[in-house]
Design a protein around this motif. Structure first.
Motif, PDB file in Angstrom:
ATOM      1  N   LYS A 294       0.837  -1.203   0.000  1.00  0.00           N
ATOM      2  CA  LYS A 294       0.000   0.000   0.000  1.00  0.00           C
ATOM      3  C   LYS A 294       0.870   1.250   0.000  1.00  0.00           C
ATOM      4  CE  LYS A 294      -3.588  -2.711   0.589  1.00  0.00           C
ATOM      5  NZ  LYS A 294      -4.517  -2.975  -0.535  1.00  0.00           N
ATOM      6  N   ASP A 295       0.223   2.399  -0.291  1.00  0.00           N
ATOM      7  CA  ASP A 295       0.934   3.668  -0.229  1.00  0.00           C
ATOM      8  C   ASP A 295       0.336   4.539   0.870  1.00  0.00           C
ATOM      9  OD1 ASP A 295      -1.468   4.588  -1.260  1.00  0.00           O
ATOM     10  OD2 ASP A 295      -0.678   4.800  -3.302  1.00  0.00           O
ATOM     11  N   GLU A 296       0.664   5.829   0.862  1.00  0.00           N
ATOM     12  CA  GLU A 296       0.247   6.707   1.959  1.00  0.00           C
ATOM     13  C   GLU A 296      -1.269   6.879   2.062  1.00  0.00           C
ATOM     14  OE1 GLU A 296       1.300   9.725  -1.377  1.00  0.00           O
ATOM     15  OE2 GLU A 296       1.704   7.643  -0.817  1.00  0.00           O
ATOM     16  N   TYR A 297      -1.989   6.630   0.978  1.00  0.00           N
ATOM     17  CA  TYR A 297      -3.440   6.844   0.992  1.00  0.00           C
ATOM     18  C   TYR A 297      -4.185   5.791   1.817  1.00  0.00           C
ATOM     19  CZ  TYR A 297      -2.117   9.985  -2.740  1.00  0.00           C
ATOM     20  OH  TYR A 297      -1.516  10.993  -3.463  1.00  0.00           O
ATOM     21  N   SER A 298      -3.499   4.725   2.184  1.00  0.00           N
ATOM     22  CA  SER A 298      -4.123   3.691   3.018  1.00  0.00           C
ATOM     23  C   SER A 298      -3.728   3.832   4.484  1.00  0.00           C
ATOM     24  CB  SER A 298      -3.723   2.298   2.519  1.00  0.00           C
ATOM     25  OG  SER A 298      -2.330   2.101   2.662  1.00  0.00           O
TER      26      SER A 298
ATOM     27  N   HIS B 294      -3.862   5.752   7.976  1.00  0.00           N
ATOM     28  CA  HIS B 294      -4.673   6.700   8.746  1.00  0.00           C
ATOM     29  C   HIS B 294      -3.948   7.188   9.999  1.00  0.00           C
ATOM     30  CE1 HIS B 294      -7.919   5.694   6.053  1.00  0.00           C
ATOM     31  NE2 HIS B 294      -7.807   4.415   6.370  1.00  0.00           N
TER      32      HIS B 294
ATOM     33  N   PHE C 243       1.782   8.049   8.381  1.00  0.00           N
ATOM     34  CA  PHE C 243       1.666   8.947   7.228  1.00  0.00           C
ATOM     35  C   PHE C 243       2.919   9.809   7.113  1.00  0.00           C
ATOM     36  CE2 PHE C 243       0.385  12.799   4.991  1.00  0.00           C
ATOM     37  CZ  PHE C 243      -0.273  12.277   3.891  1.00  0.00           C
TER      38      PHE C 243
ATOM     39  N   THR D 285       5.545   9.703   3.915  1.00  0.00           N
ATOM     40  CA  THR D 285       5.739  10.883   3.070  1.00  0.00           C
ATOM     41  C   THR D 285       7.119  11.513   3.244  1.00  0.00           C
ATOM     42  OG1 THR D 285       4.628  12.237   4.759  1.00  0.00           O
ATOM     43  CG2 THR D 285       3.285  11.429   2.924  1.00  0.00           C
TER      44      THR D 285
END
Length: 256
Positions: A13-17, A19, A24, A28
């Motif tokens: 997964k990437d940062e959009y998954s 929370h 995060f 990033t």
């Protein structure tokens, strides 16, 4: 490892998954950050020199050995090609140490010292203790540290089964540990549990080659399920764990 890597690609997964603010920020500022330090070029120039070095040295290996060369007589260029961590991983470690300002650092497995150089070049007053079983390899690593003007690295030469215990008794705590010394289950778990006694809530442990063999896969499962570990990150090439009790226990597979 090809089958494991394909599974990893489907799961990553990437940062959009993510929370969690902590994760995060980690993704990033560390994984996605591709900014280059001036010190990187010096290290990579040295890597190019090693990849052309025809000298033959005698290897003393206390670990699982090499999958590519069973002889203890090896050319420096071959070791540099097959045993050194990639620039991408070195820079990843560099950013982790910089973001969290880690100062007390252990490197289990010096080799020629390129990864160690990445560990040492971020925080000015950090102290790196690097453990290496092979005297001839350690000698070349020290030459490389001198070329890079790195003065905060202390190489401990000898069997890590003996030298790690002694050094742990001399320090109050550990901020960061990179485990790359013995790619077998029992030693990996034992080194982890020994270093764990000096860890704190802000510490970070990184394990190399978690899919290298069945034993390493088993070791990674044990480590990430350990009661002291709150966050575990699978980046395929390495596994990363944190111990912050404010974080709920979570396991992530992340794109690198």
């Amino acid at each position: 490892m090809i089958y494991d890597y394909i599974k990893y690609l489907f799961r990553a997964k990437d940062e959009y998954s993510l929370h969690s603010p902590f994760l995060f920020e980690f993704y990033t500022k560390i994984i996605k950050d591709k900014n280059h330090s001036n010190s990187f070029q010096e290290i990579e120039d040295l890597r190019k020199q090693l990849l052309k070095d025809e000298r033959i040295i005698s290897i003393t290996d206390f670990g699982a050995g090499s999958k590519l060369n069973l002889s203890n007589q090896r050319k420096i260029k071959d070791i540099a090609k097959n045993s050194q961590k990639s620039p991408k991983l070195g820079q990843l470690f560099h950013r982790i140490i910089g973001l969290y300002q880690y100062k007390n650092i252990f490197d289990l497995g010096t080799s020629f010292g390129l990864t160690t150089a990445y560990l040492s070049s971020q925080v000015v007053d950090s102290q790196i203790t690097s453990f290496e079983g092979c005297p001839e390899t350690a000698k070349i690593a020290q030459e490389n540290f001198t070329k890079l003007s790195l003065k905060n690295i202390n190489i401990i030469v000898g069997n890590i089964d003996e030298t790690l215990t002694q050094k742990l008794n001399e320090i109050p705590s550990l901020d960061f540990v990179f485990f790359d010394a013995n790619h077998r289950y029992e030693p990996t778990v034992r080194y982890f549990e020994q270093c764990l006694e000096k860890a704190h809530e802000g510490s970070c442990f990184i394990f190399d080659d978690i899919y290298w063999s069945d034993e390493m896969k088993q070791a990674w499962q044990y480590i990430k399920n350990h009661s002291s570990v709150t966050v575990s990150l699978d980046l395929f090439w390495v596994g990363i764990v944190f111990f912050n009790k404010k974080q709920t226990k979570q396991d992530f597979v992340l794109k690198l």
